[in-house]
Motif scaffolding. Structure first.
Motif, PDB file in Angstrom:
ATOM      1  N   UNK A 233     -18.042  11.155 -11.482  1.00 28.48           N
ATOM      2  CA  UNK A 233     -17.617   9.929 -12.155  1.00 28.48           C
ATOM      3  C   UNK A 233     -16.450   9.331 -11.378  1.00 28.48           C
ATOM      4  N   UNK A 234     -16.537   8.033 -11.072  1.00 27.14           N
ATOM      5  CA  UNK A 234     -15.454   7.350 -10.369  1.00 27.14           C
ATOM      6  C   UNK A 234     -14.424   6.862 -11.387  1.00 27.14           C
ATOM      7  N   UNK A 235     -13.251   7.498 -11.394  1.00 28.44           N
ATOM      8  CA  UNK A 235     -12.192   7.165 -12.348  1.00 28.44           C
ATOM      9  C   UNK A 235     -10.914   6.836 -11.577  1.00 28.44           C
ATOM     10  N   UNK A 236     -10.637   5.541 -11.434  1.00 29.35           N
ATOM     11  CA  UNK A 236      -9.487   5.077 -10.659  1.00 29.35           C
ATOM     12  C   UNK A 236      -8.454   4.414 -11.564  1.00 29.35           C
ATOM     13  N   UNK A 237      -7.176   4.469 -11.119  1.00 33.32           N
ATOM     14  CA  UNK A 237      -6.188   3.708 -11.872  1.00 33.32           C
ATOM     15  C   UNK A 237      -6.433   2.220 -11.620  1.00 33.32           C
ATOM     16  N   UNK A 238      -5.864   1.389 -12.464  1.00 30.77           N
ATOM     17  CA  UNK A 238      -6.164  -0.045 -12.417  1.00 30.77           C
ATOM     18  C   UNK A 238      -5.731  -0.684 -11.104  1.00 30.77           C
ATOM     19  N   UNK A 239      -4.666  -0.180 -10.505  1.00 34.34           N
ATOM     20  CA  UNK A 239      -4.206  -0.711  -9.228  1.00 34.34           C
ATOM     21  C   UNK A 239      -5.241  -0.465  -8.131  1.00 34.34           C
ATOM     22  N   UNK A 240      -5.774   0.752  -8.066  1.00 34.27           N
ATOM     23  CA  UNK A 240      -6.821   1.074  -7.083  1.00 34.27           C
ATOM     24  C   UNK A 240      -8.081   0.270  -7.369  1.00 34.27           C
ATOM     25  N   UNK A 241      -8.456   0.182  -8.633  1.00 36.31           N
ATOM     26  CA  UNK A 241      -9.663  -0.545  -9.019  1.00 36.31           C
ATOM     27  C   UNK A 241      -9.567  -2.024  -8.635  1.00 36.31           C
ATOM     28  N   UNK A 242      -8.381  -2.602  -8.806  1.00 36.44           N
ATOM     29  CA  UNK A 242      -8.178  -4.004  -8.440  1.00 36.44           C
ATOM     30  C   UNK A 242      -8.345  -4.176  -6.932  1.00 36.44           C
ATOM     31  N   UNK A 243      -7.812  -3.243  -6.176  1.00 37.00           N
ATOM     32  CA  UNK A 243      -7.937  -3.294  -4.718  1.00 37.00           C
ATOM     33  C   UNK A 243      -9.399  -3.133  -4.296  1.00 37.00           C
ATOM     34  N   UNK A 244     -10.095  -2.191  -4.916  1.00 37.43           N
ATOM     35  CA  UNK A 244     -11.517  -1.987  -4.620  1.00 37.43           C
ATOM     36  C   UNK A 244     -12.306  -3.255  -4.927  1.00 37.43           C
ATOM     37  N   UNK A 245     -12.061  -3.848  -6.077  1.00 42.04           N
ATOM     38  CA  UNK A 245     -12.770  -5.075  -6.471  1.00 42.04           C
ATOM     39  C   UNK A 245     -12.486  -6.232  -5.516  1.00 42.04           C
ATOM     40  N   UNK A 246     -11.291  -6.258  -4.933  1.00 47.80           N
ATOM     41  CA  UNK A 246     -10.946  -7.347  -4.011  1.00 47.80           C
ATOM     42  C   UNK A 246     -11.665  -7.216  -2.665  1.00 47.80           C
ATOM     43  N   UNK A 247     -12.056  -5.991  -2.293  1.00 49.04           N
ATOM     44  CA  UNK A 247     -12.728  -5.757  -1.009  1.00 49.04           C
ATOM     45  C   UNK A 247     -14.242  -5.784  -1.160  1.00 49.04           C
ATOM     46  N   UNK A 248     -14.738  -5.164  -2.221  1.00 48.89           N
ATOM     47  CA  UNK A 248     -16.176  -4.978  -2.397  1.00 48.89           C
ATOM     48  C   UNK A 248     -16.830  -6.286  -2.837  1.00 48.89           C
ATOM     49  N   UNK A 249     -17.858  -6.702  -2.096  1.00 48.86           N
ATOM     50  CA  UNK A 249     -18.578  -7.926  -2.414  1.00 48.86           C
ATOM     51  C   UNK A 249     -19.832  -7.672  -3.246  1.00 48.86           C
ATOM     52  N   UNK A 250     -20.286  -6.405  -3.288  1.00 46.27           N
ATOM     53  CA  UNK A 250     -21.464  -6.075  -4.090  1.00 46.27           C
ATOM     54  C   UNK A 250     -21.051  -5.908  -5.558  1.00 46.27           C
TER      55      UNK A 250
END
Length: 193
Positions: free
Chosen positions: A73-90
């Motif tokens: 299960x991918x469980x990230x803090x909100x800061x990491x998740x925001x960064x991931x969402x900013x890079x990932x286009x899918x």
């Protein structure tokens, strides 16, 4: 570009980081978090509150960027998740959850589950050494090799078709997370042939 397999156990050499072998409770089924389904389709009326507890058999209490677990299960803090969402286009979904300590007390509201929707058919079957189930899914692998003909079309974060419990991160995404000093992230480069 290089691609990396993400280790969902996290940094097992650091006993200070939070780790749990428990399954989430509440509005989402653990299987749905690792299958690649679009959760908004699975739960059309919305996802109810989700809870996750630390186990009393693991003593680490440090809240790292990622919470290690054996359940993929991918469980990230909100800061990491925001960064991931900013890079990932899918397409990815984020599902907030409440983290409790082993005694059932509120520990953090700063985490989300990340759900990369779908999967990518990209395995090089000639080079991969694995066992498969009757439905074609990989049950375990000794060597996982991706098809180099598909490297130009791969997203920055994805699941592999027939192996949705594994996550592949692009070099761009790995570099972005590590440069921002996010913690408890373990990657290993994946082969292409």
């Amino acid at each position: 570009m290089k691609y990396f397999l993400f280790n969902t156990l996290g940094d097992t050499g650091n006993d200070d980081y939070c780790f749990t072998s428990k399954f989430p409770r509440g509005g989402v089924d653990a299987y749905d978090l690792v299958a690649g389904f679009r959760l908004s389709d699975e739960y059309p009326d919305g996802i109810e509150d989700v809870y996750w507890s630390l186990g009393d058999n693991f003593f680490g209490l440090e809240l790292a960027s990622y919470i290690g677990n054996p359940n993929s299960i991918l469980a990230f803090n909100k800061s990491s998740a925001k960064l991931i969402s900013s890079v990932v286009q899918s397409e990815i979904e984020t599902i907030p959850f409440t983290l409790f300590n082993a005694k059932g007390k509120l520990y953090s509201n700063d985490y989300v589950f990340i759900n990369p929707v779908g999967s990518v058919d990209c395995i090089n079957w000639k080079e991969t050494v694995c066992d498969r189930r009757d439905n074609g899914d990989i049950s375990n692998f000794e060597r996982l090799v991706l098809d180099k003909k598909k490297i130009d079309t791969l997203p920055d974060l994805f699941r592999i078709k027939f192996l949705t419990r594994e996550y592949i991160f692009s070099e761009t995404l790995v570099d972005t997370l590590l440069k921002a000093e996010h913690t408890n992230l373990i990657f290993s480069e994946i082969e292409f042939a």
